[in-house]
Design a protein around this motif. Structure first.
Motif, mmCIF file in Angstrom:
data_model
loop_
_atom_site.group_PDB
_atom_site.id
_atom_site.type_symbol
_atom_site.label_atom_id
_atom_site.label_comp_id
_atom_site.label_asym_id
_atom_site.label_seq_id
_atom_site.Cartn_x
_atom_site.Cartn_y
_atom_site.Cartn_z
ATOM 1 N N PHE A 94 0.840 -1.197 0.000
ATOM 2 C CA PHE A 94 0.000 0.000 0.000
ATOM 3 C C PHE A 94 0.881 1.256 0.000
ATOM 4 O O PHE A 94 0.632 2.209 -0.722
ATOM 5 C CB PHE A 94 -0.916 0.030 1.240
ATOM 6 C CG PHE A 94 -2.246 -0.645 1.065
ATOM 7 C CD1 PHE A 94 -2.344 -2.009 0.853
ATOM 8 C CD2 PHE A 94 -3.429 0.089 1.134
ATOM 9 C CE1 PHE A 94 -3.579 -2.636 0.710
ATOM 10 C CE2 PHE A 94 -4.672 -0.519 0.988
ATOM 11 C CZ PHE A 94 -4.748 -1.888 0.784
ATOM 12 N N SER A 96 3.824 1.620 -1.077
ATOM 13 C CA SER A 96 4.732 1.746 -2.222
ATOM 14 C C SER A 96 4.020 2.032 -3.538
ATOM 15 O O SER A 96 4.535 2.746 -4.393
ATOM 16 C CB SER A 96 5.543 0.458 -2.402
ATOM 17 O OG SER A 96 6.310 0.178 -1.264
ATOM 18 N N PHE A 97 2.832 1.441 -3.714
ATOM 19 C CA PHE A 97 2.247 1.435 -5.057
ATOM 20 C C PHE A 97 0.947 2.213 -5.193
ATOM 21 O O PHE A 97 0.544 2.544 -6.306
ATOM 22 C CB PHE A 97 2.006 -0.013 -5.512
ATOM 23 C CG PHE A 97 3.220 -0.880 -5.379
ATOM 24 C CD1 PHE A 97 4.421 -0.482 -5.953
ATOM 25 C CD2 PHE A 97 3.192 -2.063 -4.669
ATOM 26 C CE1 PHE A 97 5.565 -1.264 -5.827
ATOM 27 C CE2 PHE A 97 4.319 -2.856 -4.532
ATOM 28 C CZ PHE A 97 5.504 -2.457 -5.107
ATOM 29 N N PHE A 98 0.274 2.456 -4.102
ATOM 30 C CA PHE A 98 -1.031 3.088 -4.199
ATOM 31 C C PHE A 98 -0.865 4.588 -4.008
ATOM 32 O O PHE A 98 -0.104 5.041 -3.148
ATOM 33 C CB PHE A 98 -1.979 2.494 -3.153
ATOM 34 C CG PHE A 98 -2.336 1.043 -3.416
ATOM 35 C CD1 PHE A 98 -1.887 0.372 -4.564
ATOM 36 C CD2 PHE A 98 -3.132 0.334 -2.524
ATOM 37 C CE1 PHE A 98 -2.226 -0.959 -4.798
ATOM 38 C CE2 PHE A 98 -3.473 -0.998 -2.760
ATOM 39 C CZ PHE A 98 -3.018 -1.649 -3.886
ATOM 40 N N SER A 99 -1.589 5.366 -4.826
ATOM 41 C CA SER A 99 -1.386 6.817 -4.846
ATOM 42 C C SER A 99 -2.583 7.554 -4.293
ATOM 43 O O SER A 99 -3.719 7.159 -4.529
ATOM 44 C CB SER A 99 -1.143 7.282 -6.282
ATOM 45 O OG SER A 99 0.053 6.751 -6.751
ATOM 46 N N LEU A 174 -3.964 -2.142 -16.331
ATOM 47 C CA LEU A 174 -2.534 -2.307 -16.607
ATOM 48 C C LEU A 174 -1.690 -1.179 -16.027
ATOM 49 O O LEU A 174 -0.465 -1.316 -15.882
ATOM 50 C CB LEU A 174 -2.303 -2.456 -18.114
ATOM 51 C CG LEU A 174 -2.878 -3.760 -18.688
ATOM 52 C CD1 LEU A 174 -2.778 -3.790 -20.207
ATOM 53 C CD2 LEU A 174 -2.178 -4.991 -18.086
ATOM 54 N N ASP A 175 -2.330 -0.057 -15.673
ATOM 55 C CA ASP A 175 -1.571 1.064 -15.112
ATOM 56 C C ASP A 175 -1.587 1.121 -13.592
ATOM 57 O O ASP A 175 -0.967 2.002 -13.003
ATOM 58 C CB ASP A 175 -2.086 2.393 -15.674
ATOM 59 C CG ASP A 175 -1.635 2.574 -17.110
ATOM 60 O OD1 ASP A 175 -0.576 2.013 -17.469
ATOM 61 O OD2 ASP A 175 -2.344 3.253 -17.879
ATOM 62 N N VAL A 177 -1.470 -1.209 -9.788
ATOM 63 C CA VAL A 177 -1.049 -2.492 -9.231
ATOM 64 C C VAL A 177 -2.265 -3.226 -8.650
ATOM 65 O O VAL A 177 -3.078 -2.648 -7.933
ATOM 66 C CB VAL A 177 0.025 -2.275 -8.143
ATOM 67 C CG1 VAL A 177 0.350 -3.583 -7.424
ATOM 68 C CG2 VAL A 177 1.287 -1.684 -8.767
ATOM 69 N N PRO A 200 2.808 -7.325 -15.516
ATOM 70 C CA PRO A 200 3.716 -6.542 -14.667
ATOM 71 C C PRO A 200 2.989 -5.831 -13.536
ATOM 72 O O PRO A 200 3.631 -5.361 -12.596
ATOM 73 C CB PRO A 200 4.322 -5.518 -15.635
ATOM 74 C CG PRO A 200 3.344 -5.411 -16.752
ATOM 75 C CD PRO A 200 2.707 -6.768 -16.889
ATOM 76 N N ASN A 201 1.675 -5.744 -13.616
ATOM 77 C CA ASN A 201 0.880 -5.038 -12.600
ATOM 78 C C ASN A 201 0.361 -5.968 -11.497
ATOM 79 O O ASN A 201 -0.367 -5.533 -10.619
ATOM 80 C CB ASN A 201 -0.312 -4.320 -13.250
ATOM 81 C CG ASN A 201 -1.198 -5.247 -14.067
ATOM 82 O OD1 ASN A 201 -0.712 -6.245 -14.621
ATOM 83 N ND2 ASN A 201 -2.477 -4.943 -14.162
ATOM 84 N N GLU A 227 10.335 -4.903 -10.914
ATOM 85 C CA GLU A 227 10.148 -3.474 -10.609
ATOM 86 C C GLU A 227 9.338 -3.293 -9.332
ATOM 87 O O GLU A 227 9.624 -2.410 -8.526
ATOM 88 C CB GLU A 227 9.384 -2.770 -11.734
ATOM 89 C CG GLU A 227 10.236 -2.400 -12.911
ATOM 90 C CD GLU A 227 9.439 -1.611 -13.946
ATOM 91 O OE1 GLU A 227 8.359 -1.062 -13.617
ATOM 92 O OE2 GLU A 227 9.906 -1.551 -15.096
ATOM 93 N N LEU A 228 8.305 -4.107 -9.178
ATOM 94 C CA LEU A 228 7.505 -4.035 -7.954
ATOM 95 C C LEU A 228 8.342 -4.458 -6.752
ATOM 96 O O LEU A 228 8.309 -3.831 -5.692
ATOM 97 C CB LEU A 228 6.255 -4.914 -8.070
ATOM 98 C CG LEU A 228 5.259 -4.561 -9.176
ATOM 99 C CD1 LEU A 228 4.049 -5.503 -9.123
ATOM 100 C CD2 LEU A 228 4.786 -3.115 -9.069
ATOM 101 N N GLY A 231 10.625 -1.807 -5.641
ATOM 102 C CA GLY A 231 9.915 -0.768 -4.893
ATOM 103 C C GLY A 231 9.751 -1.168 -3.434
ATOM 104 O O GLY A 231 9.987 -0.360 -2.528
#
Lengths: 353, 353
Positions: A94, A96-99, A174-175, A177, A200-201, A227-228, A231
């Motif tokens: 959460f 790292s990837f959620f904005s 796809l954009d 996670v 990749p997501n 990549e994930l 992160g």
């Protein structure tokens, strides 16, 4: 409240874990622990690791454990992150990837820690209602979002979700996670690990706490594209370089290597789940179809909260959630046959059948 | 870099821990581990805990361990937070108490993780230069700030700071939290734990990694007023309810209870530090007065980075920081007498005395 807390701490709504009672010995069916002990090889590996080397830091990169995991998953070490339980892995994901600029999506009836993480990260949540049978409405997850988390099978319902449904969610996002939380996947659901190289997501989160009978050593994983994983490592290495101790590393590796033992254990649990489900059905309960090591049950004539307290009086702990839509349900972890007999006998006494 | 990382992850500058080499066996004097093994009672307690109960979650509140700590510190359990190593405790403290609206203060030459935490929390840092003898300029810490962290003794210098100096900092900062990081306090410095009941703004952080020879099990503590401890618990319970595993809990308790063993070990290390200091002095080194289990040394005629590589070639690992003001220094952990002899002999060969 304290003047020393910053704004973040003031607004937190911490998770409340299931009781770990100390007042007396219960038949403990409330936190989805595995009723069977860890593999003897795991215990031996831990005892062997309890030596003078404990004076030294553990490997911060958990190379050896990741190599073992890579072997069994068919991935590479670069696809694997190891954390201090899957809760830490989820929290880090959460973070790292959620904005904050787009809402994150999860179900209304699901693992309640997701809401806590969203709050921790100041994320808006777009909470998706499950349908009337507690199934995931796949289309609802195919709208713009800042991240998605879905457990398979879901908790506390136990319902699984098909690979094709998850594929649909992945294709539509796809954009952002998509986290698939596979804490309970080994009790009959299908893992999406084979989709990792395609998407990749996709981040798959797993744990040793349930299937591997190792809630006591705190090891969880994230599996996903490098990549994930990078992160997650950036975040971990900004908090604590050495999250996994030497004993947990040794035990975890031995657990991964002894899958034959655990597969047998899971088979026993699945058999017990089926037997218990049948009996409860005969007692008038409705049981959500489960692919997990717990069942989610409701009775048309008996109040779940009252049942919860009646069971507790009889020394049996299950989990009750005082929450919209599920306030007449109980989540019951699958114990040994003997424990489930005790549970069933107690239920019979309470409902006087 | 990845499109899946959020802004937080992009701007992180993760900590780089000291090498944990796998290529060959080194005399490892680079991460301040204790050269002596943990107490035999600790190893036995861990082996005893490696049993079937590992299938169950550990106590999320670490009640038993906190009760033991309360007894030895003269505090109550409400004054104590247990974390997965003191690094996690420090990270949580930065996340809980330090505010983005005022700069946090720490020294220019200090534990480099502080800067990483500040960055993680998007905090402005007011970095206070140590004086020419690497002493803490107490007055500089008595200006408005959003939080302070000072290690006693400081790392990598080894210099301690007096109770009266810390008192001065505490008195001048009653509205912000002052963290005293006592990772190395048991090697000759004076703990400020007795000040906790007097100063609600004081948080003392300790660890089992150094004095207790247990870097491998990852246990650290925060000691402070219950409001601060509450804040840390709120954060912990929004990330991971169960951070300390059953084995670490058992080992930690046994370690706290066997202080007699560890006091002996610390005495040996202090004696070795004194002997090594004397010899290095005779070899022309300047040594910062140390109250820790390491020494910070420089030689007027030999380049520290070159010495670092020469030592490594000879199988001896020490720590070199390529950083302003200390780029001609080496930090050398105090090993056993035998290890320090090997270190001294290697130094002699390199500088050809």
């Amino acid at each position: 409240m304290s003047k020393y807390w910053n704004e973040r701490i003031h607004k937190l709504e911490p998770y409340i874990p299931g009781e770990q009672p100390k007042d007396k010995r219960y038949v403990k069916l409330n936190t989805n622990e595995n009723p069977y002990p860890p593999s003897p090889k795991v215990l031996q590996a831990i005892r062997n690791a309890a030596d003078d080397q404990l004076r030294l830091y553990p490997d911060p990169n958990t190379d050896d454990l990741r190599a073992t995991l890579a072997e069994v998953t068919g991935l590479t070490s670069e696809h694997i992150f190891v954390g201090n339980g899957s809760d830490e892995v989820l929290a880090f994901s959460f973070m790292s990837f959620f904005s904050p600029d787009r809402p994150v999506m999860f179900a209304d009836i699901t693992y309640s820690f997701y809401k806590v993480y969203a709050n921790l990260c100041s994320l808006e949540a777009n909470i998706i209602p499950l349908d009337d049978e507690f199934k995931i409405p796949v289309d609802a997850f195919c709208k713009p979002n800042g991240g998605i988390v879905i457990p398979n099978p879901n908790a506390p319902t136990g319902r699984d979700i098909s690979l094709s449904s998850i594929r649909k969610v992945l294709d539509a996002n796809l954009d952002s996670v998509v986290i698939i939380d596979e804490a309970y996947v080994n009790f009959g659901a299908e893992s999406v690990v084979p989709l990792i190289k395609e998407y990749p997501n996709l981040l798959v989160v797993q744990t040793l706490s349930k299937y591997s009978s190792l809630a006591g050593i705190r090891v969880g994983f994230a599996l996903g594209n490098p990549e994930l994983i990078d992160g997650l490592n950036r975040l971990k290495n900004s908090i604590n370089s050495y999250t996994i101790d030497r004993l947990a590393l040794a035990g975890a590796k031995a657990a991964i290597e002894d899958d034959a033992y655990y597969q047998q254990v899971a088979d026993k649990i699945i058999t017990t789940r089926q037997k218990t489900t049948k009996i409860l059905h005969e007692l008038g309960f409705n049981i959500v179809p489960s692919h997990a090591n717990f069942i989610f049950i409701t009775h048309p004539s008996f109040n779940a909260e009252t049942l919860f307290y009646n069971l507790k009086e009889k020394g049996i702990l299950v989990r009750y959630f005082n929450q919209a839509r599920i306030s007449n349900y109980l989540r019951v972890s699958i114990g040994t046959d003997e424990e489930m007999n005790q549970f069933v006998e107690a239920i019979k006494e309470i409902i006087k059948v």
